[in-house]
Structure formats: C-alpha cells, structure tokens
Design a protein around this motif. Structure first.
Motif, PDB file in Angstrom:
ATOM      1  N   VAL A  50      -7.726   1.556   0.141  1.00  0.00           N
ATOM      2  CA  VAL A  50      -7.274   0.217   0.509  1.00  0.00           C
ATOM      3  C   VAL A  50      -8.534  -0.626   0.688  1.00  0.00           C
ATOM      4  N   TYR A  51      -8.798  -1.457  -0.288  1.00  0.00           N
ATOM      5  CA  TYR A  51     -10.081  -2.158  -0.315  1.00  0.00           C
ATOM      6  C   TYR A  51     -10.055  -3.440   0.507  1.00  0.00           C
TER       7      TYR A  51
ATOM      8  N   MET B 121       0.827  -1.209   0.000  1.00  0.00           N
ATOM      9  CA  MET B 121       0.000   0.000   0.000  1.00  0.00           C
ATOM     10  C   MET B 121       0.863   1.261   0.000  1.00  0.00           C
ATOM     11  N   GLN B 122       1.982   1.210   0.748  1.00  0.00           N
ATOM     12  CA  GLN B 122       2.889   2.361   0.738  1.00  0.00           C
ATOM     13  C   GLN B 122       3.464   2.585  -0.648  1.00  0.00           C
ATOM     14  N   THR B 123       3.762   1.500  -1.328  1.00  0.00           N
ATOM     15  CA  THR B 123       4.285   1.617  -2.692  1.00  0.00           C
ATOM     16  C   THR B 123       3.228   2.226  -3.611  1.00  0.00           C
ATOM     17  N   LEU B 124       1.993   1.748  -3.490  1.00  0.00           N
ATOM     18  CA  LEU B 124       0.926   2.248  -4.361  1.00  0.00           C
ATOM     19  C   LEU B 124       0.672   3.731  -4.126  1.00  0.00           C
TER      20      LEU B 124
ATOM     21  N   THR C  22       7.196  -1.938 -10.029  1.00  0.00           N
ATOM     22  CA  THR C  22       7.694  -1.328  -8.791  1.00  0.00           C
ATOM     23  C   THR C  22       7.278  -2.150  -7.571  1.00  0.00           C
ATOM     24  N   VAL C  23       6.029  -2.590  -7.536  1.00  0.00           N
ATOM     25  CA  VAL C  23       5.596  -3.423  -6.404  1.00  0.00           C
ATOM     26  C   VAL C  23       6.427  -4.698  -6.354  1.00  0.00           C
ATOM     27  N   TRP C  24       6.680  -5.261  -7.498  1.00  0.00           N
ATOM     28  CA  TRP C  24       7.499  -6.474  -7.559  1.00  0.00           C
ATOM     29  C   TRP C  24       8.895  -6.220  -6.999  1.00  0.00           C
TER      30      TRP C  24
END
Length: 429
Positions: free
Chosen positions: A101-102, A89-92, A129-131
């Motif tokens: 944040v669902y 979530m921080q990355t997003l 990026t998340v990866w």
DNA sequence: CGGCGTTAG
DNA sequence: TATTCTAACGCCG
C-alpha cells in the motif's frame, strides 16, 4: 533468478471520485477537493485539470474559474477517503499475495504468479472488480520494475485507447523506448522540479533520454536515488516491494488555524489536541517516543503583521506513548516559547526517537516503574478502543478543550457516508 | 549527528 | 478574507 512482474494500481482523481461515488449529481460536473481550511486545491476532476487549475493552487487564485464554470467545491473528508481506500486495498489483496500500500490511493502488486499471456486480461479484471466493489475508477500499469509501472500507469491513464490498463512486460526494447519517449522527464517517478531543470539543461528531456544518460553523471548529480531511477528505466529492478508497513520514525501533527489565535489558552488546547492525535498514531504502530518538539508561528503571508516563530525540543525521561505525560511536557514547552501580542497561525508537535513499545527500558533516575507503565498502557488502550468503535474524539482529555474555536475551517465537507451511522445514504424505495 | 535539500503523494 | 500536510532519505560539514 526469475524476474518479478509488478503492477501499479492507482485511483483516478481519488478524492474527487470518492465524492462522486456518493453523489450522482457530481458526475460530469467539474469538482475540486480542498485542503485543510479550504485553502488549497488538493484534488481535481478531469474537467478542472483541463481548465488549467493546478495541484496545490490557492483557492482564491481560481475564484473566477470556479464561478465561470460552476465548479463544485468540497472540503476534504479524510474519514471517507480512508475508508474507501481500505475497501480498494482489500479488493486488491484478492488479486495478489504481495501488496504494497504505497499511498491512500495507490498500491504496488506482485503479479509474478500470473501467466505472461494473461497479464493484460488480469489488469482489466482488477480494474473492473474495483469499480464494481467500490465505484472508483482505477488505472493499472504492469511492468518489470516499479518505476516502469509508474510509466505505464500514467500512459494508461492519459490515453483512452488503453482503457486504463497497460502492460509493458512483453514490449520489445523499441516499443518500450517509444513509450518512454512520450513521457517528459519531469513526469518520471523520482524526478521533481529541481532535477527536471538540471536534466533539461543537459538536454535530457524525456524518460528515454534519462534511460540512456551517463550513469556516473547521474550518480554524481542526482545521488544514488537518481541512479536507481535510471536502472529501473532500463528494466533492472532496484526498488523492492515493501509489503510490511515500517513504523514511522517521526510523527508530526500540525495544522493552520481557521483564524488567527492570540491567547495562550487556545494554543494550549490546540497543542493538547495535536499531542493526543500524535500519541494515538504512536500507539497504533505500537511505539513510544523519546523526544518531543513543539513549535508555533505567525502567518508569514501576512507581511505587515509582526512575525514571530519558535520551537523547542526536549528529551523525555523515558520512551512513552501515554498522552497525559506528553501533555505535561508539551504544554510546559509551549508556555516557554509563547509570546503575548502575536497573531498565531499555526502550531504543532513532533514526536521523534521512536522505539518499539515492547523494549521500554528503565531510566537512570528511577522515575520509571514497570507496573505504573502497564497501568498507563491499559488506560490508553481503553481510550483508543472506545474512540475506534464510537468514532474519534468520543472520549478525550479536558486539556483539549471543548469549544475549539481555533479549529480549521471545513465549510464544504460532505457527510461521512461510510463511517457514521447518521450519514449513511438513504435510498428511497 | 543535525541541518539542508529534494522528492513523494 | 484567503497560500495543505506528513514523511523519508541522501549529502555535507
């Protein structure tokens, strides 16, 4: 009015992927993550999905497959998943000013700031990026409504050609309908098994069929919620982004025991633990509860055993989140519904009539003293801070017991890699 | 307003 | 041996 562009970012097989991130040996092996008490399947790797293992399936029903295919089993490790979720979530948050944040593994993003022709590339950047930051694979769906992002996300996940990213923003109506036609009606967000059966009986079989279904009929049989789904499939946004987490209106803590429990003493410990946990959640969202329910029951699956279940609800004299006050009421209620001679399987507490902590009001009978309440609040604040810093249950109340032999089984839990100093992965040099 | 039904992850 | 947990909301009486 300018249209909003939404994205849905969803982690693939989230719990399984978390386990794999910290254990290279799990890649390319079939992996299952199990529910509390190791009873049901709650996450499956692609290999396990291909074998036909279903979400929520009892583990004992897949014993054979597990042995045949050497499937690796893990108890659920929520501290690990919650921590990995935070990182995602921080990355997003670096990709959008508005993130909802669902769920633990999903977020909706507002991508209206991204130029249309760059949306596709932007989606891939998010994924990569998340990866890179977390080691977790995600899929990205982009569209003009939240329901359509669910559709594009699902298609992106299922068909390797999209490499995990699909934007429908610039699709023509015909192209959009082609995608919708691929999606069975039961796979649409908001359509559960009940509605799916009803729709199928009316020959509404795909998302495209639902998109063009009669709005009044849908309204009558699927309520306003179903009607919204239809409109969203048509590209009319009805479900706004909710970036501010709403305080919960009810907080329940309830768990099945690792084994059956007969003694009042053990039930008292369990109820105390659940009260403590529920009150902690209550304080975290800065609320107080006005009403509390306690329930217990035997194992309904054990058909030859004598069955008993009961619950009690009581109003509190004034809203509170002070654990010891809640203990007293809950334990008193437990003692009045407890019957000797039954093998109990589950009990729980439910806090309701939740109000913001800062509008606490004096009660009619003068039991309430504002100074006293401030003292209690400060005490709980210290307890919460210590537990946050040193790990949950560093400090707990005597009523919660020490042995807790009734606790759920977790025989296959992986280490708390990210939240316990002693469990950090060591890389040898 | 409480209970029930439905859905979500 | 063994069957998850938590929450929201709409409708109805």
């Amino acid at each position: 009015m300018k249209h909003i562009v939404y994205a849905l970012v969803d982690c693939n097989n989230f719990y399984v992927s978390c386990e794999r991130t910290f254990n290279g040996a799990l890649h390319s092996r079939p992996v299952l993550v199990l529910s509390n008490n190791d009873g049901c399947v709650v996450a499956r790797s692609d290999e396990c999905k291909a074998l036909g293992i279903k979400m929520g399936q009892p583990v004992f029903q897949c014993r054979e497959l597990i042995e045949q295919h050497h499937i690796l089993l893990f108890s659920s490790n929520y501290p690990l998943y919650a921590d990995m979720s935070d990182r995602v979530m921080q990355t997003l948050a670096t990709f959008s000013p508005s993130v909802e944040v669902y769920s633990i593994d999903e977020a909706f993003l507002d991508l209206s700031h991204v130029p249309g022709e760059q949306l596709h590339t932007y989606g891939h950047q998010i994924r990569e990026t998340v990866w890179r930051f977390t080691g977790l694979p995600v899929s990205v769906g982009v569209a003009s409504t939240k329901t359509l992002t669910k559709v594009s996300n699902e298609v992106a996940k299922k068909h390797p050609v999209y490499q995990g990213v699909l934007s429908l923003v610039h699709a023509s109506e015909e192209e959009l309908d082609e995608v919708l036609e691929m999606l069975p009606v039961q796979d649409i967000w908001g359509i559960g098994p009940r509605y799916a059966r009803l729709l199928q009986s009316r020959d509404i079989l795909t998302a495209k069929d639902l998109k063009y279904a009669d709005q009044r009929w849908i309204r009558r049989h699927l309520t306003v919620v179903g009607e919204r789904t239809v409109l969203e499939l048509r590209g009319i946004a009805c479900i706004p982004l909710e970036t501010q987490a709403k305080p919960k209106k009810g907080i329940m803590t309830a768990k099945s025991f690792g084994r059956s429990v007969e003694s009042l003493k053990e039930l008292e410990e369990a109820i105390s633990c659940y009260v403590a946990r529920a009150a902690e959640k209550l304080r975290k969202q800065e609320s107080a509860a006005t009403c509390i329910s306690v329930f217990l029951h035997t194992n309904a699956f054990q058909q030859d055993a004598p069955q008993y279940g009961n619950s009690l609800t009581r109003m509190l004299p004034f809203p509170t989140s002070f654990t010891p006050d809640l203990f007293n009421v809950a334990l008193d209620m437990l003692r009045s519904i407890y019957r000797e001679g039954y093998a109990y399987k589950k009990c729980g507490v439910f806090l309701t009539r939740i109000v913001p902590q800062d509008v606490l009001q004096a009660d009619l009978f003068g039991e309430y003293s504002i100074e006293q309440e401030y003292k209690k609040a400060r005490l709980m604040c210290v307890v919460d801070l210590l537990n946050e810093w040193w790990g949950s249950n560093t400090l707990f109340f005597g009523a919660q017991g020490i042995v807790r032999a009734w606790k759920m089984r977790q025989e296959r839990r992986s280490p708390r890699y990210t939240t316990r100093a002693g469990d950090i992965v060591v890389v040898s040099t």
